[in-house]
Design a protein around this motif. Structure first.
Motif, PDB file in Angstrom:
ATOM      1  N   HIS A 170       0.868  -1.211   0.049  1.00 14.40           N
ATOM      2  CA  HIS A 170       0.047   0.014   0.043  1.00 14.40           C
ATOM      3  C   HIS A 170       0.915   1.167   0.099  1.00 14.40           C
ATOM      4  N   ASP A 171       0.392   2.476  -0.378  1.00 13.00           N
ATOM      5  CA  ASP A 171       1.071   3.501  -0.669  1.00 13.00           C
ATOM      6  C   ASP A 171       0.076   4.791   0.079  1.00 13.00           C
ATOM      7  N   TYR A 188       3.290  10.122  -3.224  1.00 15.65           N
ATOM      8  CA  TYR A 188       3.088   9.626  -1.881  1.00 15.65           C
ATOM      9  C   TYR A 188       4.196   9.637  -1.147  1.00 15.65           C
ATOM     10  N   SER A 191       5.560   3.973   1.572  1.00 12.00           N
ATOM     11  CA  SER A 191       4.974   2.915   1.000  1.00 12.00           C
ATOM     12  C   SER A 191       5.322   1.713   2.124  1.00 12.00           C
ATOM     13  N   ASN A 218      -1.698  -6.144  -3.774  1.00 14.83           N
ATOM     14  CA  ASN A 218      -1.520  -4.902  -4.171  1.00 14.83           C
ATOM     15  C   ASN A 218      -2.797  -3.975  -3.973  1.00 14.83           C
ATOM     16  N   SER A 220      -2.621  -0.939  -3.204  1.00 11.26           N
ATOM     17  CA  SER A 220      -2.241   0.471  -3.627  1.00 11.26           C
ATOM     18  C   SER A 220      -3.428   1.157  -4.352  1.00 11.26           C
ATOM     19  N   GLU A 223      -0.605   2.346  -7.844  1.00 14.82           N
ATOM     20  CA  GLU A 223       0.686   2.161  -8.278  1.00 14.82           C
ATOM     21  C   GLU A 223       0.991   0.565  -8.260  1.00 14.82           C
ATOM     22  N   HIS A 225       3.519  -2.628  -8.371  1.00 16.04           N
ATOM     23  CA  HIS A 225       4.630  -2.806  -7.482  1.00 16.04           C
ATOM     24  C   HIS A 225       5.524  -4.036  -8.078  1.00 16.04           C
ATOM     25  N   PRO A 259      -2.272  -2.466  -9.119  1.00 14.83           N
ATOM     26  CA  PRO A 259      -3.501  -2.388  -8.145  1.00 14.83           C
ATOM     27  C   PRO A 259      -4.592  -3.393  -8.419  1.00 14.83           C
TER      28      PRO A 259
END
Length: 457
Positions: A170-171, A188, A191, A218, A220, A223, A225, A259
């Motif tokens: 997560h961000d 952000y 993270s 994910n 986020s 984003e 990742h 995401p």
């Protein structure tokens, strides 16, 4: 005008009027989720007032048995209207958890029970499905996300492993910034993995010789990742909770998750030490996205081995056996094509850009009509400069073409990342009547019109 007001202005009104009544409060719930204010503290220097489930980030792991009736009570103790989306399940539109489909919102102070038989089995998740705009404590920017595991029928065969570990990427925080082309995007502050920055959370403790199933989500808001575990590799067994056939399971050096994507992978704990599991890109790991993995009896500073490049492709999980299908009951006739073109348009004068599907932004987007038991091929034509994680509610699909490769078989997902200036194709069976939302899973894109609803005839 927000998504909420647009929906209420007409589209959702007609859908909600025809809903079957929801279960009433009073019965004993099997599980309870409480939405309430929460202060996330990824590091002692980063504190964010937001919302969370049951006073924790991520929310509690919810386990259910596929096909077994389960009652979940959701209590909204926040000052905002909220809704819970059961991402990846085949649920009726009125409880799936999207107001665009007709799921009623939960008013502040309201409680409601939802009873359903979860299907399909696999690693799913639950999260808010509300408008955020520039509020980086609302919607998917908030702490409202959690793990959902649907266990298969008792006695069903499963992949052998010793234990499971659930990880959420997560961000947090930051601000909305204007890019060179005039579009707005979040920047952000920090993270995290499981709500904590690297060095501030509890390590994952393992024993030498264990086979650990990592379930990675994910969550986020925007984003993509890339994740690696120094000194180890990942044997990927499922994508978005859907188990890959044995011959398509692959051992890879890193994972890439857009995401809303989930990956389940077995890691053989055969390299004793203290290691870092974290983001491959140095600047993102430096912002906190990492967690320590510590072997029993090991000590010392956590080690990180920097990969030389980012490597990932859906194609590596594709099968070549032409007999592979998403469902044995799929129709024999060719799939019916639906072309969807994605682009953005700028309003100018400081207004945010609008995202469009076939030239229109939600709620003006078309509503393609599906016929039950027909097979459809979505031609996802991304004519924009951005990659898009595209999610179809209440169904799964088979990826047929992506990254320049066609004729793919056996990759079953509910979210797929379509690169900028490329075309991907996915097929699904229309087996779940009701309003069905399709959207980009980036919160800012969804808020700016990147959504449409399919409806059944």
């Amino acid at each position: 005008m927000t998504r909420r007001s647009l929906v209420r202005s007409g589209l959702a009104g007609a859908a909600i009027a025809g809903l079957a009544p929801l279960p009433l409060l009073g019965a004993t719930a099997d599980l309870t989720l409480e939405i309430a204010p929460f202060t996330a503290e990824p590091t002692p220097k980063h504190r964010y007032k937001t919302l969370a489930y049951n006073g924790q980030v991520p929310g509690p792991l919810l386990r259910m048995r596929a096909g077994q009736a389960t009652t979940v009570e959701v209590r909204n103790r926040s000052s905002r209207e909220e809704v819970v989306h059961w991402h990846g399940l085949f649920l009726p539109s009125e409880i799936d958890g999207a107001m665009e489909e007709g799921t009623p919102m939960l008013a502040p102070g309201e409680s409601r029970q939802y009873t359903f038989r979860p299907d399909p089995a696999g690693f799913r998740w639950y999260h808010t499905h509300t408008f955020a705009g520039n509020d980086l404590t609302a919607g998917q920017f908030s702490g409202l996300h959690g793990f959902l595991m649907i266990d298969g029928p008792r006695g069903a065969q499963s992949t052998a492993f010793d234990r499971e570990v659930f990880l959420a990427l997560h961000d947090w925080g930051g601000q909305m910034l204007a890019s060179d082309d005039g579009s707005m995007m979040p920047s952000y502050d920090v993270s995290t993995i499981n709500g904590k920055a690297l060095g501030f959370g509890e390590p994952v403790r393992v024993k030498h010789g264990e086979r650990v199933m990592l379930h990675v989500l994910n969550s986020s808001p925007t984003e993509v990742h890339w994740i690696a575990l120094a000194g180890h590799s990942f044997h990927v067994v499922a994508l978005d909770g859907n188990t890959l056939p044995t011959g398509q399971q692959k051992t890879v050096p890193m994972l890439r998750l857009a995401p809303a994507e989930r990956i389940s992978a077995i890691v053989a704990m055969d390299t004793t030490g203290v290691w870092v599991l974290g983001e491959v890109r140095k600047h993102v790991q430096a912002a906190g996205m990492g967690i320590v993995l510590e072997y029993e009896g090991a000590n010392g500073k956590p080690k990180w081995i920097q990969p030389e490049e980012l490597t990932w492709s859906y194609r590596q999980f594709a099968g070549s056996d032409e007999s592979l299908t998403v469902d044995a009951s799929e129709p024999s006739e060719p799939a019916l094509p639906i072309r969807l073109i994605f682009s953005s348009k700028f309003e100018g004068h400081g207004a945010p850009e609008r995202w469009t599907i076939n030239g229109k932004s939600y709620p003006e987007t078309e509503e393609p009509v599906l016929q039950k038991d027909k097979r459809y091929r979505l031609i996802l034509d991304n004519q924009s400069h951005d990659d898009h994680p595209l999610h179809l509610h209440r169904h799964v699909f088979e990826v047929k073409s992506i990254d320049g490769a066609s004729g793919l078989r056996g990759i079953v997902k509910d979210t797929v990342l379509v690169p900028a200036h490329s075309v991907a194709e996915v097929e699904f069976l229309a087996q779940h009547p009701g309003r069905t939302l399709f959207h980009c899973h980036q919160q800012d894109h969804m808020d700016r019109g990147f959504m449409m609803v399919f409806r059944y005839s």
